[in-house]
Design a protein around this motif. Structure first.
Motif: not given
Length: 219
Positions: A64-65, A70-72, A100-102
């Protein structure tokens, strides 16, 4: 033993005269090979999937971390986690803490994981240590490339760099995130991944290896 790593580790604790062999696990019978119709559409959000017990060993907190990083780079990416375990609430709270729950869905147990996996861009496994991961093997048998940790265990014996996946440094969320991004952008030959996995880990091949050892033992 289930792997070369286990064989080497076991030799530290038993008589040097003892014969030790290793045989990998076969692909589980519940996984049925499917025709691969996957085609990467770069206009769609990357779909990343992980499967396993939600326990410390499996490193879902690391995953998750990593995904947060990655989302950046890939802000529309989605991570689906299938499994149950004692850390489920902890992991859900971590996704909330990182906002980042969504993008991260912890889906619980699935009776039809093959159907969930078939459209995944990557299979992810961030274990801190492993014996021999059946979940990893199942993904490869479906032609899905894998990003996993180079942890104690058999992962490094299964993954071939750039062919069926990438190995990330163990317990290193930064390196794992970099490997995910690299994996999303890589042009994988999924049919080759599936063929190689069948050739190496089919039930027929593994059964023959057991039979050979048993015959050598009793003759």
């Amino acid at each position: 033993c289930q792997s070369k790593y286990m064989q080497k580790d076991l030799k530290k604790y038993i008589s040097k005269k003892t014969k030790i062999s290793y045989i990998y696990n076969p692909v589980p019978s519940k996984i049925i090979p499917q025709k691969i119709n996957y085609k990467r559409n770069k206009s769609l959000s990357p779909i990343l999937i992980s499967v396993g017990r939600l326990e410390y060993q499996k490193g879902f907190d690391i995953l998750i971390k990593s995904f947060h990083k990655v989302l950046k780079v890939l802000p529309e990416a989605k991570l689906f986690i299938y499994g149950e375990g004692s850390q489920k609430l902890i992991l859900k709270n971590l996704t909330i803490k990182l906002a980042i729950a969504k993008n991260v869905k912890i889906k619980g147990f699935s009776n039809n994981i093959s159907n969930k996996l078939k459209n995944a861009d990557l299979f992810l496994l961030a274990s801190r240590f492993e014996g021999f991961s059946n979940a990893l093997l199942e993904a490869l048998f479906l032609g899905i490339p894998v990003i996993t940790s180079n942890c104690p265990g058999a992962n490094s014996e299964i993954i071939k760099k750039g062919i069926n996946g990438y190995l990330a440094k163990n317990e290193d969320s930064t390196d794992f995130s970099e490997k995910i991004i690299k994996g999303v952008n890589h042009n994988w030959d999924r049919n080759q991944i599936q063929k190689d996995t069948k050739d190496l880990f089919s039930r027929e091949k593994i059964s023959f290896q057991y039979l050979k050892i048993l015959l050598n033992t009793i003759t």
